[in-house]
Design a protein around this motif. Structure first.
Motif, PDB file in Angstrom:
ATOM      1  N   LEU A  43      34.984  59.854  89.296  1.00 33.44           N
ATOM      2  CA  LEU A  43      35.040  61.312  89.233  1.00 33.44           C
ATOM      3  C   LEU A  43      33.635  61.908  89.145  1.00 33.44           C
ATOM      4  O   LEU A  43      33.410  63.055  89.535  1.00 33.44           O
ATOM      5  CB  LEU A  43      35.875  61.772  88.035  1.00 33.44           C
ATOM      6  CG  LEU A  43      37.368  61.432  88.086  1.00 33.44           C
ATOM      7  CD1 LEU A  43      38.034  61.755  86.754  1.00 33.44           C
ATOM      8  CD2 LEU A  43      38.058  62.183  89.214  1.00 33.44           C
ATOM      9  N   GLY A  44      32.688  61.147  88.598  1.00 36.43           N
ATOM     10  CA  GLY A  44      31.293  61.564  88.554  1.00 36.43           C
ATOM     11  C   GLY A  44      31.034  62.802  87.724  1.00 36.43           C
ATOM     12  O   GLY A  44      30.195  63.638  88.082  1.00 36.43           O
ATOM     13  N   LEU A  45      31.731  62.940  86.614  1.00 40.83           N
ATOM     14  CA  LEU A  45      31.616  64.147  85.802  1.00 40.83           C
ATOM     15  C   LEU A  45      30.520  63.997  84.744  1.00 40.83           C
ATOM     16  O   LEU A  45      30.411  62.947  84.105  1.00 40.83           O
ATOM     17  CB  LEU A  45      32.957  64.437  85.115  1.00 40.83           C
ATOM     18  CG  LEU A  45      34.150  64.590  86.065  1.00 40.83           C
ATOM     19  CD1 LEU A  45      35.426  64.816  85.267  1.00 40.83           C
ATOM     20  CD2 LEU A  45      33.919  65.738  87.038  1.00 40.83           C
ATOM     21  N   PRO A  46      29.717  65.040  84.535  1.00 39.04           N
ATOM     22  CA  PRO A  46      28.682  64.967  83.510  1.00 39.04           C
ATOM     23  C   PRO A  46      29.284  65.009  82.108  1.00 39.04           C
ATOM     24  O   PRO A  46      30.366  65.573  81.910  1.00 39.04           O
ATOM     25  CB  PRO A  46      27.841  66.220  83.777  1.00 39.04           C
ATOM     26  CG  PRO A  46      28.794  67.186  84.411  1.00 39.04           C
ATOM     27  CD  PRO A  46      29.730  66.333  85.240  1.00 39.04           C
ATOM     28  N   ASP A  47      28.586  64.415  81.162  1.00 36.30           N
ATOM     29  CA  ASP A  47      29.031  64.433  79.756  1.00 36.30           C
ATOM     30  C   ASP A  47      30.487  63.990  79.634  1.00 36.30           C
ATOM     31  O   ASP A  47      31.268  64.588  78.891  1.00 36.30           O
ATOM     32  CB  ASP A  47      28.858  65.828  79.145  1.00 36.30           C
ATOM     33  CG  ASP A  47      27.403  66.224  79.037  1.00 36.30           C
ATOM     34  OD1 ASP A  47      26.580  65.356  78.701  1.00 36.30           O
ATOM     35  OD2 ASP A  47      27.084  67.391  79.305  1.00 36.30           O
ATOM     36  N   ALA A  48      30.832  62.949  80.369  1.00 30.46           N
ATOM     37  CA  ALA A  48      32.195  62.409  80.313  1.00 30.46           C
ATOM     38  C   ALA A  48      32.110  60.951  79.884  1.00 30.46           C
ATOM     39  O   ALA A  48      31.586  60.111  80.621  1.00 30.46           O
ATOM     40  CB  ALA A  48      32.887  62.534  81.659  1.00 30.46           C
ATOM     41  N   LEU A  49      32.599  60.680  78.695  1.00 32.36           N
ATOM     42  CA  LEU A  49      32.661  59.320  78.184  1.00 32.36           C
ATOM     43  C   LEU A  49      33.954  58.695  78.679  1.00 32.36           C
ATOM     44  O   LEU A  49      35.048  59.146  78.312  1.00 32.36           O
ATOM     45  CB  LEU A  49      32.616  59.338  76.659  1.00 32.36           C
ATOM     46  CG  LEU A  49      32.610  57.993  75.932  1.00 32.36           C
ATOM     47  CD1 LEU A  49      31.355  57.197  76.278  1.00 32.36           C
ATOM     48  CD2 LEU A  49      32.713  58.205  74.428  1.00 32.36           C
ATOM     49  N   CYS A  50      33.856  57.703  79.540  1.00 35.17           N
ATOM     50  CA  CYS A  50      35.030  57.062  80.132  1.00 35.17           C
ATOM     51  C   CYS A  50      35.267  55.726  79.435  1.00 35.17           C
ATOM     52  O   CYS A  50      34.369  54.888  79.385  1.00 35.17           O
ATOM     53  CB  CYS A  50      34.815  56.827  81.626  1.00 35.17           C
ATOM     54  SG  CYS A  50      34.449  58.314  82.579  1.00 35.17           S
ATOM     55  N   ARG A  51      36.468  55.531  78.944  1.00 33.97           N
ATOM     56  CA  ARG A  51      36.775  54.297  78.239  1.00 33.97           C
ATOM     57  C   ARG A  51      38.074  53.696  78.772  1.00 33.97           C
ATOM     58  O   ARG A  51      39.080  54.394  78.909  1.00 33.97           O
ATOM     59  CB  ARG A  51      36.882  54.550  76.737  1.00 33.97           C
ATOM     60  CG  ARG A  51      35.525  54.821  76.072  1.00 33.97           C
ATOM     61  CD  ARG A  51      34.651  53.601  76.142  1.00 33.97           C
ATOM     62  NE  ARG A  51      33.305  53.800  75.616  1.00 33.97           N
ATOM     63  CZ  ARG A  51      32.228  54.047  76.366  1.00 33.97           C
ATOM     64  NH1 ARG A  51      32.369  54.141  77.692  1.00 33.97           N
ATOM     65  NH2 ARG A  51      31.043  54.178  75.821  1.00 33.97           N
ATOM     66  N   LYS A  52      38.006  52.390  79.051  1.00 33.20           N
ATOM     67  CA  LYS A  52      39.179  51.646  79.495  1.00 33.20           C
ATOM     68  C   LYS A  52      40.053  51.356  78.285  1.00 33.20           C
ATOM     69  O   LYS A  52      39.776  50.446  77.506  1.00 33.20           O
ATOM     70  CB  LYS A  52      38.754  50.350  80.175  1.00 33.20           C
ATOM     71  CG  LYS A  52      39.916  49.539  80.730  1.00 33.20           C
ATOM     72  CD  LYS A  52      39.422  48.289  81.440  1.00 33.20           C
ATOM     73  CE  LYS A  52      40.588  47.487  81.993  1.00 33.20           C
ATOM     74  NZ  LYS A  52      40.122  46.284  82.730  1.00 33.20           N
ATOM     75  N   VAL A  53      41.094  52.157  78.118  1.00 32.40           N
ATOM     76  CA  VAL A  53      41.957  52.066  76.940  1.00 32.40           C
ATOM     77  C   VAL A  53      43.410  52.167  77.380  1.00 32.40           C
ATOM     78  O   VAL A  53      43.775  53.076  78.128  1.00 32.40           O
ATOM     79  CB  VAL A  53      41.643  53.194  75.929  1.00 32.40           C
ATOM     80  CG1 VAL A  53      42.680  53.256  74.822  1.00 32.40           C
ATOM     81  CG2 VAL A  53      40.252  53.002  75.334  1.00 32.40           C
ATOM     82  N   ASP A  54      44.218  51.232  76.921  1.00 29.71           N
ATOM     83  CA  ASP A  54      45.669  51.326  77.083  1.00 29.71           C
ATOM     84  C   ASP A  54      46.180  52.204  75.952  1.00 29.71           C
ATOM     85  O   ASP A  54      45.937  51.922  74.776  1.00 29.71           O
ATOM     86  CB  ASP A  54      46.287  49.928  77.013  1.00 29.71           C
ATOM     87  CG  ASP A  54      47.765  49.929  77.368  1.00 29.71           C
ATOM     88  OD1 ASP A  54      48.480  50.874  76.988  1.00 29.71           O
ATOM     89  OD2 ASP A  54      48.216  48.959  78.006  1.00 29.71           O
ATOM     90  N   ILE A  55      46.871  53.273  76.294  1.00 25.99           N
ATOM     91  CA  ILE A  55      47.299  54.239  75.287  1.00 25.99           C
ATOM     92  C   ILE A  55      48.229  53.629  74.254  1.00 25.99           C
ATOM     93  O   ILE A  55      48.416  54.181  73.154  1.00 25.99           O
ATOM     94  CB  ILE A  55      47.966  55.467  75.974  1.00 25.99           C
ATOM     95  CG1 ILE A  55      47.990  56.685  75.038  1.00 25.99           C
ATOM     96  CG2 ILE A  55      49.352  55.132  76.476  1.00 25.99           C
ATOM     97  CD1 ILE A  55      46.636  57.213  74.688  1.00 25.99           C
ATOM     98  N   THR A  56      48.803  52.478  74.550  1.00 22.86           N
ATOM     99  CA  THR A  56      49.683  51.813  73.582  1.00 22.86           C
ATOM    100  C   THR A  56      48.903  50.981  72.568  1.00 22.86           C
ATOM    101  O   THR A  56      49.506  50.391  71.669  1.00 22.86           O
ATOM    102  CB  THR A  56      50.699  50.910  74.303  1.00 22.86           C
ATOM    103  OG1 THR A  56      50.026  49.825  74.927  1.00 22.86           O
ATOM    104  CG2 THR A  56      51.480  51.687  75.348  1.00 22.86           C
TER     105      THR A  56
END
Length: 240
Positions: A43-56
């Protein structure tokens, strides 16, 4: 003045990705959670912390929220968007599909809510938007287990709103009809998938995820003393 932190679950595609793009354009820092890290990073969004997390995975959800808050400050908005739609008949649908929907649509929503709610209550401010569905208000063929999870989302949202109303925390349910997302592709019954696609086309198509994102932003953007309790939206041609 810096904009406050927004957390979006299920942010790798569909409504979640559209909502991320919209709030990023408004200048908000983001915590984006999903299992597909590369899709969020693309997505290339600024100030976006992306984390690989399973919501469960409750500890992983809580750890990601704490990390984001250390970087960007308190969470002001949680968008509980992560969800699974696995259509089938109770008589023959694989039981693990029921369990997955319950884990993601119900328990995952509760886990993310718990990760942000106590601090919101302490501050006397914050908004939680839960993505429900028209299927959380009425039944549909081959939807029994899915409908059950979405009815749960609607009832839990309203009950939570009652619990926290006096604290200044807002709880909103956004209930879309059919939306052009990847959800249908996860259904294992090919006949049900085909029938759903035909039904959607007969209604003139489905909502664009950007239209749902705009509804979320509208509810969040109301003055703090105003709670839009529920927004129900669907393509004009969708009768049910």
């Amino acid at each position: 003045m810096p904009k406050p932190l927004i957390v979006i679950t299920g942010a790798s595609s569909g409504i979640g990705a559209a909502t991320a793009r919209l709030f990023s354009a408004q200048g908000h820092p983001l915590l984006l959670l999903a299992r597909r890290l590369e899709r969020m990073e693309e997505l290339g969004l600024p100030d976006a912390l992306c984390r690989k997390v399973d919501i469960t995975d409750r500890p992983a959800v809580e750890a990601a929220v704490r990390e984001a808050e250390e970087r960007y400050g308190p969470v002001d908005l949680l968008v509980n968007n992560a969800g699974a739609m696995l259509l089938g008949r109770i008589a023959d649908q694989p039981v693990d599909e029921w369990e997955r929907m319950l884990d993601i649509n119900v328990k995952g929503l509760l886990y993310a809510t718990r990760a942000v709610l106590p601090a919101m209550v302490d501050r006397g401010a914050g908004t939680i938007v839960n993505i429900g569905s028209v299927a959380g208000r009425k039944t549909f063929p081959n939807h029994a287990a899915y409908v059950g999870t979405k009815f749960a989302v609607h009832s839990m949202s309203e009950n939570l709103r009652e619990e926290v109303a006096a604290t200044g925390v807002r709880v909103v349910t956004v209930a879309p009809g059919a939306v052009e997302t990847e959800l249908l592709s996860h259904t294992s019954d090919e006949r049900i998938k085909s029938d759903y696609q035909e039904w959607k086309e007969s209604a003139g198509g489905a909502l664009d995820p950007d239209e749902v994102a705009a509804a979320i932003a509208y509810a969040y953007g109301r003055p703090r003393h105003v709670t839009v309790r529920e927004i129900v939206l669907a393509a004009t041609g969708q009768e049910s």
